[in-house]
Write a protein that holds these residues in place. Structure first.
Motif, short mmCIF file in Angstrom:
data_model
loop_
_atom_site.label_atom_id
_atom_site.label_comp_id
_atom_site.label_asym_id
_atom_site.label_seq_id
_atom_site.Cartn_x
_atom_site.Cartn_y
_atom_site.Cartn_z
N TYR A 188 -1.33 -5.90 -9.77
CA TYR A 188 -2.31 -5.44 -8.79
C TYR A 188 -3.39 -6.50 -8.65
O TYR A 188 -3.59 -7.32 -9.54
CB TYR A 188 -2.96 -4.13 -9.26
CG TYR A 188 -1.97 -2.99 -9.31
CD1 TYR A 188 -1.77 -2.18 -8.20
CD2 TYR A 188 -1.22 -2.74 -10.44
CE1 TYR A 188 -0.86 -1.14 -8.23
CE2 TYR A 188 -0.29 -1.70 -10.47
CZ TYR A 188 -0.12 -0.91 -9.37
OH TYR A 188 0.80 0.11 -9.39
N ILE A 203 -9.95 -6.96 0.03
CA ILE A 203 -8.62 -6.39 0.17
C ILE A 203 -8.09 -6.12 -1.23
O ILE A 203 -8.37 -6.89 -2.14
CB ILE A 203 -7.68 -7.43 0.85
CG1 ILE A 203 -8.29 -7.96 2.14
CG2 ILE A 203 -6.30 -6.83 1.08
CD1 ILE A 203 -8.04 -9.45 2.33
N GLY A 204 -7.32 -5.06 -1.38
CA GLY A 204 -6.74 -4.82 -2.70
C GLY A 204 -5.50 -3.97 -2.61
O GLY A 204 -5.28 -3.29 -1.61
N GLY A 205 -4.69 -4.01 -3.66
CA GLY A 205 -3.49 -3.20 -3.69
C GLY A 205 -2.50 -3.76 -4.69
O GLY A 205 -2.85 -4.61 -5.53
N PHE A 243 0.87 -1.18 0.00
CA PHE A 243 0.00 0.00 0.00
C PHE A 243 0.89 1.22 0.00
O PHE A 243 1.73 1.37 0.89
CB PHE A 243 -0.89 0.00 1.24
CG PHE A 243 -1.74 -1.22 1.35
CD1 PHE A 243 -2.99 -1.28 0.74
CD2 PHE A 243 -1.28 -2.35 2.03
CE1 PHE A 243 -3.77 -2.42 0.82
CE2 PHE A 243 -2.06 -3.50 2.11
CZ PHE A 243 -3.30 -3.53 1.51
N SER A 244 0.75 2.07 -0.97
CA SER A 244 1.64 3.23 -1.03
C SER A 244 1.31 4.20 0.09
O SER A 244 0.14 4.38 0.46
CB SER A 244 1.51 3.92 -2.38
OG SER A 244 0.23 4.47 -2.52
N ASP A 245 2.31 4.78 0.66
CA ASP A 245 2.14 5.79 1.71
C ASP A 245 2.93 7.02 1.29
O ASP A 245 4.14 7.05 1.34
CB ASP A 245 2.65 5.25 3.05
CG ASP A 245 2.44 6.25 4.18
OD1 ASP A 245 2.36 7.47 3.90
OD2 ASP A 245 2.34 5.82 5.33
N LYS A 246 2.18 8.03 0.83
CA LYS A 246 2.84 9.20 0.24
C LYS A 246 3.66 9.97 1.27
O LYS A 246 4.67 10.59 0.92
CB LYS A 246 1.79 10.16 -0.34
CG LYS A 246 1.01 9.52 -1.44
CD LYS A 246 0.87 10.43 -2.62
CE LYS A 246 0.46 9.56 -3.80
NZ LYS A 246 0.13 10.32 -4.97
#
Lengths: 149, 149, 149
Positions: free
Chosen positions: C97, C108-110, C60-63
């Protein structure tokens, strides 16, 4: 609403087996690029699918009102984006759906009404169909439908 | 369980590059139409993907019981529906999964056991594979599996 | 991290129209098999999509931190898994993805970082592209991007 910047010169798609690969970049709006491709390349019809980070406006059908209220989500990742390209009265007609993950883990999905790449690149493979297809209003369905005959 | 109405005469699919485009309408059950296509067109094997509004019965595997309890959802939108067509003892064998959005924003997903178009049209692109493939029971997996050799 | 067992002899993929059909089995790690296919078959580039039961590590990207925290989920079903194959400095480069359903109904996804088949078989269709494509670092995007030109 969204436009392709006039100054944009770098390539956004290439021809590949059976269609095109589109690679969009930070700030690129998806539908104007897909519509531009449809017109420039004289596409008869196509399906497409892809994924990437984006700001997305989803539409959710509401049967009670026959309207489609929209909701915008920023900084989500479209983990699947898929749809079709046809024509409607001489203009490209896109129908697209998607499912996305937000940073907090929330999952969102629905019809994709607008989307802009946000945070990297977005890949879309476009697979041509060899029939010119139109979306026409169907009175019995009270909806536009891809015309096949 | 679901049958294709005998009186139905309008076209539901056309031949397109690499396979078929199926456009189903209000009330059409997905799997009977896919199975009918497999038989009528003598399909060796194929994958497919699509989207649209539907009533859907999802299956969720439960390892503790080795069963697949099912749950029905009405008036949802399958934002992605994908799977494969093969053969099992002379009959078409479909395996399909999907993810859907409900009107309240809830997201649902799982194996798709049954689905009927509800509220417009459902588009499915079927992409042929040039090998006749069977799903056979695999004792070590205790499951049906697409046989490749 | 994951390796393909040396003793593994049964077939995991076959050539089909436009590419390959991969059928993975209990315990098979997805990316090593996809990378092995890319190398053995000298794939220029491809897109792929599939589904099946698996243990999955999602990113999960965390900017805020520019990092991608990962989370593992066991015994889920990837109802859609899609991505692309390209090359990065001579090595296969996968971007994938997915969206998955857990037994309790949670979705759930990512980005899919790792996945191992868990509980049956996993089908993936690989569709070739006839252009050799590389993923290269783009300074303005601060990300790797599929190079098209």
């Amino acid at each position: 609403m969204f436009e392709i910047a006039q100054t944009e010169t770098s390539k956004r798609y290439i021809k590949v087996s059976g269609g095109y690969l589109m690679v969009l970049r930070q700030g690129d709006p998806l539908f104007p690029y897909l519509e531009s491709l449809a017109k420039k390349e004289n596409i008869k019809s196509a399906t497409f699918s892809g994924y990437g980070p984006a700001n997305v406006k989803f539409g959710f059908s509401d049967k009670s009102t026959q309207e489609m209220p929209a909701k915008e989500f920023k900084n989500i990742v479209l983990v699947n984006f898929n749809g079709s390209m046809a024509w409607d009265d001489g203009n490209p007609s896109m129908r697209a759906y998607g499912v996305a993950a937000a940073e907090n883990g929330q999952i969102i999905g629905g019809q994709v009404l607008e989307a802009i790449v946000e945070g990297g690149s977005f890949e879309i493979r476009i697979e041509l169909m060899d029939k010119k297809l139109n979306r026409i209003h169907d009175e019995s369905l009270k909806a536009k439908i891809m015309e096949i005959r």
